[in-house]
Design a protein around this motif. Structure first.
Motif, PDB file in Angstrom:
ATOM      1  N   VAL A   1       0.820  -1.207   0.000  1.00  0.00           N
ATOM      2  CA  VAL A   1       0.000   0.000   0.000  1.00  0.00           C
ATOM      3  C   VAL A   1       0.859   1.265   0.000  1.00  0.00           C
ATOM      4  O   VAL A   1       0.405   2.333  -0.432  1.00  0.00           O
ATOM      5  N   GLU A   2       2.098   1.161   0.475  1.00  0.00           N
ATOM      6  CA  GLU A   2       2.972   2.337   0.496  1.00  0.00           C
ATOM      7  C   GLU A   2       3.266   2.859  -0.912  1.00  0.00           C
ATOM      8  O   GLU A   2       3.646   4.026  -1.077  1.00  0.00           O
ATOM      9  N   THR A   3       3.132   2.021  -1.910  1.00  0.00           N
ATOM     10  CA  THR A   3       3.417   2.448  -3.287  1.00  0.00           C
ATOM     11  C   THR A   3       2.169   2.922  -4.014  1.00  0.00           C
ATOM     12  O   THR A   3       2.242   3.232  -5.207  1.00  0.00           O
TER      13      THR A   3
ATOM     14  N   ILE B   1      -8.185  -1.499  -1.940  1.00  0.00           N
ATOM     15  CA  ILE B   1      -7.002  -2.074  -1.287  1.00  0.00           C
ATOM     16  C   ILE B   1      -7.444  -3.199  -0.364  1.00  0.00           C
ATOM     17  O   ILE B   1      -8.455  -3.088   0.341  1.00  0.00           O
ATOM     18  N   ASP B   2      -6.688  -4.280  -0.374  1.00  0.00           N
ATOM     19  CA  ASP B   2      -6.971  -5.403   0.505  1.00  0.00           C
ATOM     20  C   ASP B   2      -6.464  -5.072   1.907  1.00  0.00           C
ATOM     21  O   ASP B   2      -5.252  -4.992   2.143  1.00  0.00           O
ATOM     22  N   ALA B   3      -7.384  -4.879   2.842  1.00  0.00           N
ATOM     23  CA  ALA B   3      -7.015  -4.453   4.192  1.00  0.00           C
ATOM     24  C   ALA B   3      -6.239  -5.531   4.933  1.00  0.00           C
ATOM     25  O   ALA B   3      -5.379  -5.223   5.772  1.00  0.00           O
ATOM     26  N   ALA B   4      -6.517  -6.801   4.644  1.00  0.00           N
ATOM     27  CA  ALA B   4      -5.861  -7.883   5.368  1.00  0.00           C
ATOM     28  C   ALA B   4      -4.362  -7.930   5.075  1.00  0.00           C
ATOM     29  O   ALA B   4      -3.546  -8.186   5.966  1.00  0.00           O
ATOM     30  N   SER B   5      -3.988  -7.693   3.816  1.00  0.00           N
ATOM     31  CA  SER B   5      -2.573  -7.783   3.433  1.00  0.00           C
ATOM     32  C   SER B   5      -1.935  -6.431   3.168  1.00  0.00           C
ATOM     33  O   SER B   5      -0.730  -6.359   2.895  1.00  0.00           O
ATOM     34  N   ASP B   6      -2.720  -5.344   3.200  1.00  0.00           N
ATOM     35  CA  ASP B   6      -2.222  -4.005   2.875  1.00  0.00           C
ATOM     36  C   ASP B   6      -1.563  -3.974   1.498  1.00  0.00           C
ATOM     37  O   ASP B   6      -0.469  -3.426   1.303  1.00  0.00           O
TER      38      ASP B   6
END
Length: 302
Positions: free
Chosen positions: A224-226, A259-264
């Motif tokens: 998610v940082e990207t 965004i997939d919250a479980a895996s970020d």
């Protein structure tokens, strides 16, 4: 009480801003843009090392709406097929017989020739009766009978031509039904699996499984940082993970907005051209996104 401060000693923010020279403000803006561009270029260079998977653009389980027994299966696993190519056939003895019968009916000519001759005779008879009527040699009834017979002969011939047209349409229908017994590939693809064998019933069952591998899809799950750094239209180098594999250029076509919250992580899809079909699908890969400068140089080379 306190005395009010003289107006000439106040320093409103608006007056301070107004006193900043335009050239200084422009310089600050340019420096900010350069800093942002530098940060972005650094981020683009750091977009590397992601794991990815190369997948077919699509997979298709080919079936038929026709009922019957599979008579021939003309392809094997690993074969390349083209769109429209016949890959299987159902039993079609009845359909072939219907084609031959309809063709025989459509080619019947004797009845039309006979009615054509009957019309010519009726027209000659009418012409003779017209002459005799002018000479007052026959009654009006005889003349009307000859005229009516000529019209009926013309209608019978017209009806025969219409019947022949219907027979030709029935022939076309029979040919289409016969053609439907052949199963064709809907796309240019490679055969993944034979899902039936000759002799089995093909009703509501897939016959073969195909994979379209030009172009290929490259799927990655980026941290998610990207998010925001990877954009649609960006170029990347994709390197399949098998011996002696070379890097290939791909383009981002999808960036997931969920965004997939479980895996970020979030999904990214790239399109990888594969015109010579040398890149296999189903293989893992590594990926490195190109910086803006690299993309600009690549565009200039093109």
């Amino acid at each position: 009480g306190l005395l009010p401060m003289p107006s000439h000693t106040r320093c409103p923010t608006s007056r301070i801003k107004a006193r900043i020279p335009a050239s200084v403000a422009l310089g600050i803006a340019l420096i900010s843009i350069l800093i942002l561009k530098s940060a972005w270029a650094m981020d683009a260079e750091e977009l590397a090392g992601f794991d990815c998977v190369i997948e077919p653009q699509s997979t298709v389980e080919v079936s038929t709406r026709e009922e019957g027994i599979l008579e021939e299966l003309l392809v094997s696993r690993g074969d390349l097929v083209s769109a429209g190519q016949v890959i299987a056939r159902l039993n079609r003895d009845v359909e072939q017989a219907n084609v031959e019968l309809a063709q025989a009916r459509a080619e019947l000519q004797a009845e039309i020739d006979e009615l054509d001759e009957a019309l010519a005779f009726a027209q000659r008879e009418k012409d003779r009766m017209d002459k005799l009527s002018q000479a007052k040699a026959i009654s009006a009834t005889d003349k009307d009978t000859a005229t009516s017979e000529a019209k009926r002969a013309a209608l019978r011939l017209q009806q025969a031509h219409e019947q022949r047209r219907i027979a030709q349409l029935e022939l076309e229908r029979a040919r289409r039904l016969h053609e439907n017994r052949s199963v064709r590939s809907p796309v240019d693809a490679v055969v993944m699996e034979r899902m039936m064998s000759p002799g089995e019933s093909a009703e509501n069952r897939p016959i073969v499984k195909l994979a379209k591998i030009d172009p290929l899809h490259v799927e990655i799950f980026a941290p998610v940082e990207t998010y925001g750094a990877i954009r649609v239209g960006m170029q990347a180098e994709v390197t399949p993970r098998y011996p002696n594999a070379s890097a290939h250029r791909a383009e981002v076509v999808v960036v997931d907005r969920v965004i997939d919250a479980a895996s970020d992580t979030f999904g990214v899809r790239l399109l990888l051209p594969n015109p010579d079909l040398q890149i296999p699908a189903g293989v893992r890969c590594g990926i490195r996104f190109l910086s803006d400068q690299e993309q600009e140089r690549a565009q200039l080379r093109q």
